[in-house]
Enzyme design. Structure first.
Site, PDB file in Angstrom:
ATOM      1  N   CYS A 195      82.910 130.691  62.812  1.00 46.71           N
ATOM      2  CA  CYS A 195      81.733 129.959  63.295  1.00 46.71           C
ATOM      3  C   CYS A 195      82.011 129.341  64.664  1.00 46.71           C
ATOM      4  O   CYS A 195      81.191 129.439  65.586  1.00 46.71           O
ATOM      5  CB  CYS A 195      81.409 128.877  62.263  1.00 46.71           C
ATOM      6  SG  CYS A 195      79.775 128.165  62.413  1.00 46.71           S
TER       7      CYS A 195
ATOM      8  N   GLY B 203      88.692 133.126  58.931  1.00 41.34           N
ATOM      9  CA  GLY B 203      87.994 132.313  57.945  1.00 41.34           C
ATOM     10  C   GLY B 203      86.719 131.706  58.489  1.00 41.34           C
ATOM     11  O   GLY B 203      86.215 132.086  59.556  1.00 41.34           O
ATOM     12  N   CYS B 204      86.210 130.751  57.759  1.00 39.33           N
ATOM     13  CA  CYS B 204      84.856 130.244  57.981  1.00 39.33           C
ATOM     14  C   CYS B 204      84.762 129.355  59.216  1.00 39.33           C
ATOM     15  O   CYS B 204      83.913 129.555  60.076  1.00 39.33           O
ATOM     16  CB  CYS B 204      84.372 129.519  56.746  1.00 39.33           C
ATOM     17  SG  CYS B 204      85.553 128.347  56.058  1.00 39.33           S
ATOM     18  N   TYR B 205      85.627 128.327  59.275  1.00 35.49           N
ATOM     19  CA  TYR B 205      85.549 127.426  60.425  1.00 35.49           C
ATOM     20  C   TYR B 205      85.778 128.189  61.719  1.00 35.49           C
ATOM     21  O   TYR B 205      85.127 127.949  62.734  1.00 35.49           O
ATOM     22  CB  TYR B 205      86.618 126.341  60.316  1.00 35.49           C
ATOM     23  CG  TYR B 205      86.311 125.206  59.385  1.00 35.49           C
ATOM     24  CD1 TYR B 205      85.091 124.533  59.434  1.00 35.49           C
ATOM     25  CD2 TYR B 205      87.253 124.756  58.464  1.00 35.49           C
ATOM     26  CE1 TYR B 205      84.824 123.462  58.596  1.00 35.49           C
ATOM     27  CE2 TYR B 205      86.994 123.676  57.620  1.00 35.49           C
ATOM     28  CZ  TYR B 205      85.775 123.030  57.695  1.00 35.49           C
ATOM     29  OH  TYR B 205      85.525 121.970  56.873  1.00 35.49           O
ATOM     30  N   THR B 206      86.753 129.087  61.683  1.00 31.99           N
ATOM     31  CA  THR B 206      87.147 129.779  62.905  1.00 31.99           C
ATOM     32  C   THR B 206      86.063 130.749  63.363  1.00 31.99           C
ATOM     33  O   THR B 206      85.699 130.773  64.535  1.00 31.99           O
ATOM     34  CB  THR B 206      88.469 130.531  62.668  1.00 31.99           C
ATOM     35  OG1 THR B 206      88.375 131.249  61.444  1.00 31.99           O
ATOM     36  CG2 THR B 206      89.609 129.560  62.564  1.00 31.99           C
TER      37      THR B 206
END
Lengths: 346, 346, 346, 346
Positions: B154, B149-152
Site C-alpha cells: 500500500c 505484505g500489506c503495509y508495504t
C-alpha cells in the site's frame, strides 16, 4: 469504611470490581490479588483506571486477606473458587463469589452439569444465592454469597414473575440468549479472536450450557414446581451485554394486564429493574455501563404466547455490579451506593 | 493446469490462498500443509470453504511438495520460511514466499530490522521482489519470489510514482497506516482479543516496525536516492484492510496536474490499481474482497504538501491475491485470472 | 445548587450533558430544550437514562431560560448558536456554547473557514476559549465560553507544550486524526449509516476541515508565532473516541528528556491529562467514558521527528465533559466534580 | 448471452445484483435504473465496482426495458413493485421481483399483513415463489417470480424438511432470527445509524413482522396443514447475514437419525444448502459472501425439542444471489453459474 479485597483482580470481572470499588464512597480497597501479574500496578495494566487508583497486585494469602478485610470478592474459575473460598470463609470474613461453585442448593445438580466433584458441599447450606431482587432478606445476613452470572440473572429476572403468578406453562419456556464477548473472559482464545467474532454470530453449548441448571433451580422455586427450560446461548459481536428473548405459552385466560401486573408487583421500587411500557422494548445499549436489568414484553395472542425481552450489562448487573449491590446489602448501605443507573449511551 | 501447493495453509493468508486457488480456473491444488491441523479436512476447519474444496491437511515434505508442484506458496512466520524455502527452491520448484525473508536486497538491512541472522543470504540475489506494478518483467522469469505484505504494498504503490518523478521531497515522507486485525494473524493473543480491539484504536511499534525498511528499500529505488520515512502502524477495529495516509512536502512548482500525471503514467492499464478522480478518495470498503489497491490524493497548497490516501485488502493485494497475481505472471496467464476486481460492498 | 439548562438536549452532546448534569452533586437541571421532541420525556427518548432523570423537553425560550438558570449550555449547529447565544448572554446568564461560533479571536478566520457571516462579531471579545488546561484563569470569570470540540482539544493538548518550549519546527506539524462516529452527530446520514462505516475507514474534508483553523489559532499562541498545520480527519468504525497521531520535526538538540519535561511542566497536577511513561502509548479504550485526555510520545531519532499519540472521548473531554469542567471552574467547584476519571473498559 | 436489466439498481440488493450480473459469464447488463441517481455512473456511486462495470443509471422505462431484456430484476419497495411489474410482465419479458408483492398465494393474507390493497391480485396466480430448493420445477417455466427474502429463505429451508416428515409439532415452532443491518436497506434512518446499532442488540416488530405470514404459507404447504409460528426478528451489529435459531417440540419417537435423514433427503445434491455434521453448527461468517444456506441442529432429549440453527448471507441467498439462481433456472443454465460458494472468511 468497608475494607474490601479482590481475589483475581485482573480478569474482566475483577477489573470491573476494581473500577466500582475504587470509586465507591464507603469502601477502602485493601488487597488485589493476581497470579499472572503479581507485582505490577493495576493502573499500569489497565490504563483505563488512571486517576482512579494505584495499587500493586499481590499474591493471594487467604489468612491475611480475611484478617484485614470485611469482605472478599473472589473472581476465579469454578473449581479454583472451591478451594480458596472455604479458607477465606473459615477465617471469618464475608465472601462474595463470582463462580458457580456456591450457587447450588443440590450438590448433585452442580456435579452433573459441571462434571466435577464439589470440594466442599458442606458449605452449600451456608451460601446464599445472591440475586437481591429474589433473595434480599437472606443476603443481608449471609456470610457467603454465590453471586449469579449474566445469563442467569437476565433469564431469572425476566421469567420468575410470570411463573410465580402461574401465567405461563412452565414446560414451555424457551430462552434464546445473546451474549457480548466480555462474557468469554480476558484470556485470548479462538472464541474471542476479533476476526472470528466480528461480523459473525453463532450459537454454542446448545442444550448443555451449565447456566441452564441454575436458571431451572431458581425458576422452579418461583413456580413452586419443577421447571425445565430450553436455553440457547449465542455469541454476538459486541463487548458488553446480554440480550435474552423468552418464549412461553400463556395459560388459558392469561392476558397482557395480568402479565404487566406480575412484573409490577415483583419489581415496584426496585432501582435496578426497569420495566418497559407497552410498545417499547429494551436494547443492549440502554444498559451498557449501568447496573440495571431492562425488561419488556409483547403478548402474541395469535399464537397464545408471550415474548419477553430482557437486557443487562454482563459485567455490571451480570457480575461485578450485582456483587457490589450484594455488598451494599451486607453492610446496610443504600442498595444503589456506588452503582451506575444511567447507561453510557451512545 | 498449474500444480500448486501451500505450506502453512491454515493461517489467514494460507486459507485465503486456498480460497483463491481452489476456484482458479488454471490451478490444481496438490498439497496443503499444516503443523497444527495435520489430518483434518481444510473445509471442516474452515466451513466457509464448503462446496469449494475438500482436502486433507498434510505434514510438510519439501522434497515431495517440490517434486509434484509447479509452484509452492509458503506462508510461514519469518525465520521458519528461511529453512523451508531453500529446500523447496533447491529441489527445483518455483516458490512464492509470504514472509519477509526474501524481500531484501541487502542482508544487513534485514538483519538489523528483524534482529536475526539470515539463514541463506546467498539466495537473496535469486529472489525477486514480487510487486508486479514495479517489477513485472523480473517476476515473469523468477524462481523465488518475496511476496510483499500489506503495509508495504500500500505504501509503495502510493508513494513511488511521486518519488520517481521528483515531485516530493524524499526526506519529508510520513506514512500513517491503519490496519485491520487479520493483519495480526490467526493465532489468539491479547492484541487480537475482540474486547481489546473493538471500540478502540491504537498505534504500535512506532518508529520501529520492520516494514519501514522494506518501504525504504523500494522507495529509494524509485527516487534514485536514499529515502527514509516515518512509518506508523495502527490497529483499527475491522477485519480486512489497510488504509494509508501519506504526507509529503511538494517540491517547488509541483502541482496537482503533475501529480496526477505521475500516477497515470505509473498505473495506466494496471488492472489492480484504481486511481481516484479529483474530489474523491478511497475507503477501505471499496476494496474489501478485491485485489485492487485504490489511490487518491489532495494537494494542500496552503501548506505546500500533498496528502495521498491508499487502501487495499491486506489478505488480497496485501498477501494472497498478490501472490496469485505473481503466479499468473510466472506461468504466462492473464494477470487477472482467478482474481476478484469487485469488492464485497456493502 | 447550580441551576443549569440545556439548549439542544437530544443530540449526542446534549444527551451526554444531561447524563452528566443529572448526576452532578451540585447541579439542578431546570430546562431541557428540543425542537424535534418537544413534549416528550427525555428518559423515554433515551431509555439509557432510566432511573436517573425524568424531564419533559420544552421549546426554547431564551428569556425564561436565562432568568431561571445560573448557566445555559447550548448545543446547536453553528450559525444557530449565533442567534440564540446573544439573547441568552444579554439576558444575563452565563453561557457555555458547544458550537464553533464563539471560539475565534479573529472573525475573519471564522468567516473564511465556515463560509458564513458571523452574526455577532462584537461578542467574540467577551468570549473565552474554554480549554481549562490552557486558559483556566480567564474561564473562571467568563460569562460566555466557546467550548472546544474533540479534534481541537486532542490536537492542541498534544502539541502546545512542544511548541511553547520551541522543541519542534512549527512549520512541520502534521496531525493525522481518527474519529468515532458519534462525532458525526445523531442525525442519520449516509456518512453515519452502519453499513457505510462498519468494516471501513476513510479520510474526509482533507485540507479543508474547519477545526484546522481553531487548532492553528491556539497553537500559534503557544508557539508565539504563526503555526500552520496539515490536519487530516478520518472516520473510524467505533462510537466514541478521537485518536490523533502527530508528527513534527525536532529542532536541533531536542531530545526525549526535554520533550517529557515540557509535557510534565504543562500538565503536572492536571486531573484530566494523563501523560504516559516511555514505552507505552494511549489507546482509545483507555479513555472511553472518561473525561481524560491521554498523551504519549516516541522520539524517532533516525528521522529526527517526534511522534505524539493522544486520545480522548469526544463526547466527554471533547465536548460535554469539558463543558462541565468549565462549569465547575465558573462556579468555583473542584474541577473534577461530577466528572468520570476511570474509563469503561473493557 | 442473457440480456438483463435491473430496476432499482442502487439499493443494497440492487448493487449486489449488479456485482453478480456484471461478472456472470452468460449475462449482458442492458439497463440499470435509479430514481435518485439518474445520469450517474454506477461505478462512481459504488467505487467497490471499479474494474468490473461502467454504466450510466437511467430512468425506468418499462416498455423499453421489457423490449430489450430477456429478464428484468425489480428491486423496489413493496407497493412500488406492484405498479411496475405488471407493465413489465405484460410487455412480455420475464420478471424476478425482490419485493413481497408477488410471493403470496392468497391476496387476503398479503393485504392483512402489509396493510395495503394489492394492485394486481390477478397476477398472483401467474407468479411462482422463487425458492429453488422447494419449487424448482415451477420456476423453470415461470414468467414472474416472487423472489423470497432473507428471513423467509432461512426459516423455510431450516424448518420445511422436519414438517414435511411430520417430525415436529407444527404448533410449537418458534423462530428467533437475527439480522445484519444491510437488511434494513441503504436509506439512512435512526435504525441504521452506526451509533444506534453498534455495541447493541434489539428485537423489533415482535409478533407482527410481515415475513411471518410468508413463512407460514410455505411451511403450511410443507406440513400439509396450517402452521402458525412465533417469529421474532432482531437487529445485530454486523452488515451481512441472517442467523435463525428454531425451536420445536419433537413428536413422540422422533430422534436424531430421522431428523438428519429428513434434511439429507431434502437437500442431497443441493449446491446451496450445507448440512452440518453432528457436533458442529453454522456461524454467520461461514456464509458471508456465499450463496449458501448453512443448517445444523441439536436434539435436546432432556426437554423433547430440536434446536435448529441456520445462517445465510441476506444479500446473496437471501436476495440477489437467490434471484440469480432463479435466473439460471429460467434460462437452463447450471444453477451455480456466476454464484459464489466459498464465503469471504475471515
Amino acid at each position: 469504611m468497608i475494607k474490601a479485597s479482590i481475589v483475581g483482580a485482573t480478569g474482566y470481572v475483577g477489573v470491573e470490581l476494581v473500577r466500582l470499588l475504587a470509586q465507591h464512597p464507603e469502601v477502602e480497597l485493601v488487597y488485589l490479588s493476581s497470579k499472572s501479574y503479581e507485582g505490577q500496578d493495576i493502573a499500569a495494566l489497565y490504563p483505563s483506571l488512571a486517576g482512579t487508583i494505584h495499587k500493586e497486585l499481590v499474591a493471594l494469602d487467604e489468612a491475611k486477606f480475611a484478617a484485614e478485610s470485611d469482605v472478599v470478592f473472589t473472581s476465579l474459575p469454578h473449581g479454583a473458587s472451591g478451594e480458596v473460598i472455604p479458607r477465606l470463609y473459615e477465617a471469618g470474613t464475608r465472601v462474595i463469589d463470582m463462580s458457580g461453585d456456591f450457587r447450588y442448593d443440590d450438590v448433585a445438580v452442580y456435579e452433573a452439569w459441571y462434571g466435577v466433584k464439589h470440594t466442599r458441599p458442606d458449605l452449600l447450606d451456608a451460601a446464599v444465592y445472591g440475586l437481591p431482587e429474589l433473595h434480599r432478606e437472606e443476603i443481608r445476613t449471609a456470610r457467603l454469597i454465590g453471586n449469579p452470572g449474566c445469563y442467569t440473572t437476565c433469564s431469572i429476572l425476566a421469567a420468575a414473575p410470570l411463573l410465580r403468578k402461574g401465567l405461563i406453562d412452565p414446560g414451555s419456556l424457551i430462552i434464546d440468549a445473546k451474549s457480548g464477548v466480555t462474557g468469554a473472559g480476558a484470556k485470548p482464545s479462538a472464541n474471542s479472536h476479533f476476526c472470528e467474532v466480528d461480523e459473525s454470530f453463532k450459537a454454542y453449548n446448545v442444550a448443555r450450557h451449565r447456566h441452564t441448571s441454575e436458571i431451572e433451580q431458581e425458576l422452579s422455586k418461583a413456580a413452586g414446581r419443577e421447571v425445565l427450560v430450553s436455553f440457547t446461548p449465542h455469541l454476538a459481536p459486541f463487548k458488553r451485554g446480554i440480550f435474552a428473548t423468552l418464549y412461553a405459552d400463556l395459560v388459558p385466560g392469561a392476558q397482557e394486564e395480568a402479565i404487566r401486573a406480575a412484573y409490577e408487583e415483583a419489581y415496584r421500587g426496585e432501582p435496578f429493574v426497569t420495566l418497559y411500557p407497552a410498545g417499547s422494548l429494551p436494547e443492549v445499549k440502554h444498559v451498557t455501563g449501568s447496573n440495571r436489568c431492562a425488561i419488556g414484553f409483547v403478548v402474541d395472542a395469535r399464537v397464545g404466547r408471550v415474548v419477553v425481552c430482557a437486557a443487562l450489562d454482563n459485567l455490571l448487573k451480570g457480575a461485578a455490579g450485582q456483587a457490589v449491590q450484594n455488598m451494599n446489602l451486607l453492610f446496610g448501605l443504600a442498595e444503589t451506593t456506588g452503582l451506575p443507573l444511567a447507561a453510557l449511551c451512545p
